[in-house]
Design a protein around this motif. Sequence first.
Motif, PDB file in Angstrom:
ATOM      1  N   ARG A 133       1.913 -19.217  -6.248  1.00 26.93           N
ATOM      2  CA  ARG A 133       1.496 -20.550  -6.650  1.00 26.93           C
ATOM      3  C   ARG A 133       0.498 -21.112  -5.632  1.00 26.93           C
ATOM      4  NH1 ARG A 133       7.429 -22.408  -8.840  1.00 26.93           N
ATOM      5  NH2 ARG A 133       7.308 -21.218 -10.788  1.00 26.93           N
ATOM      6  N   GLN A 134      -0.353 -22.007  -6.112  1.00 23.34           N
ATOM      7  CA  GLN A 134      -1.451 -22.558  -5.323  1.00 23.34           C
ATOM      8  C   GLN A 134      -2.585 -21.540  -5.127  1.00 23.34           C
ATOM      9  OE1 GLN A 134      -1.131 -25.823  -4.871  1.00 23.34           O
ATOM     10  NE2 GLN A 134       0.934 -25.643  -5.731  1.00 23.34           N
ATOM     11  N   TRP A 135      -2.568 -20.462  -5.895  1.00 23.02           N
ATOM     12  CA  TRP A 135      -3.653 -19.485  -5.855  1.00 23.02           C
ATOM     13  C   TRP A 135      -4.637 -19.696  -7.008  1.00 23.02           C
ATOM     14  CZ3 TRP A 135      -3.700 -14.252  -3.331  1.00 23.02           C
ATOM     15  CH2 TRP A 135      -2.804 -14.178  -2.264  1.00 23.02           C
ATOM     16  N   GLY A 136      -4.340 -20.615  -7.906  1.00 24.27           N
ATOM     17  CA  GLY A 136      -5.203 -20.835  -9.066  1.00 24.27           C
ATOM     18  C   GLY A 136      -5.007 -19.830 -10.187  1.00 24.27           C
ATOM     19  N   LEU A 137      -3.881 -19.103 -10.173  1.00 25.53           N
ATOM     20  CA  LEU A 137      -3.673 -18.058 -11.173  1.00 25.53           C
ATOM     21  C   LEU A 137      -3.399 -18.631 -12.559  1.00 25.53           C
ATOM     22  CD1 LEU A 137      -1.568 -15.394  -9.256  1.00 25.53           C
ATOM     23  CD2 LEU A 137      -4.000 -15.939  -9.117  1.00 25.53           C
ATOM     24  N   GLY A 138      -2.659 -19.732 -12.615  1.00 24.89           N
ATOM     25  CA  GLY A 138      -2.378 -20.347 -13.913  1.00 24.89           C
ATOM     26  C   GLY A 138      -3.657 -20.793 -14.592  1.00 24.89           C
ATOM     27  N   LYS A 139      -4.551 -21.389 -13.832  1.00 20.64           N
ATOM     28  CA  LYS A 139      -5.817 -21.848 -14.404  1.00 20.64           C
ATOM     29  C   LYS A 139      -6.668 -20.666 -14.846  1.00 20.64           C
ATOM     30  CE  LYS A 139      -9.544 -25.147 -13.629  1.00 20.64           C
ATOM     31  NZ  LYS A 139     -10.122 -26.149 -12.693  1.00 20.64           N
ATOM     32  N   LEU A 140      -6.653 -19.577 -14.084  1.00 19.49           N
ATOM     33  CA  LEU A 140      -7.412 -18.395 -14.461  1.00 19.49           C
ATOM     34  C   LEU A 140      -6.864 -17.778 -15.742  1.00 19.49           C
ATOM     35  CD1 LEU A 140      -9.605 -16.344 -13.903  1.00 19.49           C
ATOM     36  CD2 LEU A 140      -8.049 -15.178 -12.312  1.00 19.49           C
ATOM     37  N   LEU A 141      -5.557 -17.732 -15.870  1.00 16.95           N
ATOM     38  CA  LEU A 141      -4.959 -17.234 -17.110  1.00 16.95           C
ATOM     39  C   LEU A 141      -5.334 -18.124 -18.292  1.00 16.95           C
ATOM     40  CD1 LEU A 141      -1.436 -16.193 -15.798  1.00 16.95           C
ATOM     41  CD2 LEU A 141      -3.050 -14.667 -16.951  1.00 16.95           C
ATOM     42  N   MET A 142      -5.314 -19.439 -18.075  1.00 16.21           N
ATOM     43  CA  MET A 142      -5.687 -20.368 -19.140  1.00 16.21           C
ATOM     44  C   MET A 142      -7.140 -20.148 -19.546  1.00 16.21           C
ATOM     45  SD  MET A 142      -4.200 -22.841 -20.924  1.00 16.21           S
ATOM     46  CE  MET A 142      -2.913 -23.458 -19.824  1.00 16.21           C
ATOM     47  N   GLN A 143      -8.024 -20.004 -18.577  1.00 14.86           N
ATOM     48  CA  GLN A 143      -9.427 -19.755 -18.888  1.00 14.86           C
ATOM     49  C   GLN A 143      -9.599 -18.453 -19.670  1.00 14.86           C
ATOM     50  OE1 GLN A 143     -10.991 -19.883 -14.899  1.00 14.86           O
ATOM     51  NE2 GLN A 143     -11.488 -22.057 -15.001  1.00 14.86           N
ATOM     52  N   SER A 144      -8.794 -17.463 -19.337  1.00 10.38           N
ATOM     53  CA  SER A 144      -8.855 -16.195 -20.065  1.00 10.38           C
ATOM     54  C   SER A 144      -8.448 -16.376 -21.519  1.00 10.38           C
ATOM     55  CB  SER A 144      -7.954 -15.164 -19.373  1.00 10.38           C
ATOM     56  OG  SER A 144      -8.362 -14.940 -18.034  1.00 10.38           O
ATOM     57  N   MET A 145      -7.448 -17.212 -21.761  1.00 12.01           N
ATOM     58  CA  MET A 145      -7.059 -17.489 -23.142  1.00 12.01           C
ATOM     59  C   MET A 145      -8.147 -18.273 -23.878  1.00 12.01           C
ATOM     60  SD  MET A 145      -4.201 -16.178 -24.198  1.00 12.01           S
ATOM     61  CE  MET A 145      -2.600 -15.568 -23.647  1.00 12.01           C
ATOM     62  N   TYR A 146      -8.863 -19.157 -23.180  1.00 16.25           N
ATOM     63  CA  TYR A 146      -9.996 -19.836 -23.809  1.00 16.25           C
ATOM     64  C   TYR A 146     -11.036 -18.809 -24.251  1.00 16.25           C
ATOM     65  CZ  TYR A 146      -8.254 -24.198 -21.631  1.00 16.25           C
ATOM     66  OH  TYR A 146      -7.497 -25.276 -21.244  1.00 16.25           O
ATOM     67  N   GLU A 147     -11.225 -17.772 -23.452  1.00 21.18           N
ATOM     68  CA  GLU A 147     -12.163 -16.715 -23.817  1.00 21.18           C
ATOM     69  C   GLU A 147     -11.703 -15.979 -25.071  1.00 21.18           C
ATOM     70  OE1 GLU A 147     -12.283 -14.450 -20.236  1.00 21.18           O
ATOM     71  OE2 GLU A 147     -13.367 -16.004 -19.129  1.00 21.18           O
ATOM     72  N   VAL A 148     -10.392 -15.777 -25.205  1.00 22.75           N
ATOM     73  CA  VAL A 148      -9.863 -15.154 -26.424  1.00 22.75           C
ATOM     74  C   VAL A 148     -10.148 -16.046 -27.631  1.00 22.75           C
ATOM     75  CG1 VAL A 148      -7.760 -14.384 -27.598  1.00 22.75           C
ATOM     76  CG2 VAL A 148      -8.080 -13.870 -25.174  1.00 22.75           C
ATOM     77  N   VAL A 149      -9.936 -17.361 -27.464  1.00 22.05           N
ATOM     78  CA  VAL A 149     -10.189 -18.310 -28.555  1.00 22.05           C
ATOM     79  C   VAL A 149     -11.643 -18.237 -29.010  1.00 22.05           C
ATOM     80  CG1 VAL A 149     -10.324 -20.773 -29.136  1.00 22.05           C
ATOM     81  CG2 VAL A 149      -8.330 -19.886 -27.923  1.00 22.05           C
TER      82      VAL A 149
END
Length: 236
Positions: A133-149
């Motif tokens: 946590r505090q590595w920005g991994l959640g946001k990176l995963l979210m951005q990856s899902m935006y790319e799927v969308v």
Amino acid sequence: MMTPEDALPSYYKSCYVFHNRTPYPAIVRSYTQKDFERLIEIQRAAFPPPYPSELWWNTEQLHEHITRFPQGALCIEINGVLAGSMTSLLIDFDPDHPQHTWEEVTDNGYIRNHQPTGDTLYIADLCVHPSYRQWGLGKLLMQSMYEVVTAMGLTRLLGAGRMPGYHQVAQDYTPQQYVEAITQGTVYDPVISFLLRCGRTPLTIIKDYLDDEESLHYAVLMEWKNPLLIARNLKG
């Protein structure tokens, strides 16, 4: 339907994440059967009691994820160590009838109700191991899902966020007032504030979404609309 052997990674991205100003190589990819044991370990670490243990992934659920929608079953590795995951399915969303429970919309986490022709990518789960946590991994995963969308030409990404800080101030705020205070910057919630930073916007409050004592069983339905479709519609 694909077998686990056929479910090769259908999403793969190599990049860097930063922690204490140091870059670390990261890979976001579709998870596979060999990842199941570690994914369940991450669930245990990320969602300790009072979060219900029966809501942690099991191997049968994970098998359904990789066979039905591998593009929406993503994990992230840091220096080869699996550190988090994000899971979704496709649905047809009716904005006039937004109320639902987690069990209903995700088929109790098995996503056997996944609709391949659905217009909305629905987030079933996002978790990161506490050590990362505090590595920005959640946001990176979210951005990856935006790319799927965007790659699939979907209308939106949708999901209901827990509001774990609500139980501490419930005597002062209704659920709606709590969310409004978060968006105004007078209250901070570890989940809802994070989703706002990721670009999600609140749609409505959902009652009895999940057995979640910290959130008093409420959740906030939040979306991210495909900006390419919005721009296309504005032109059209």
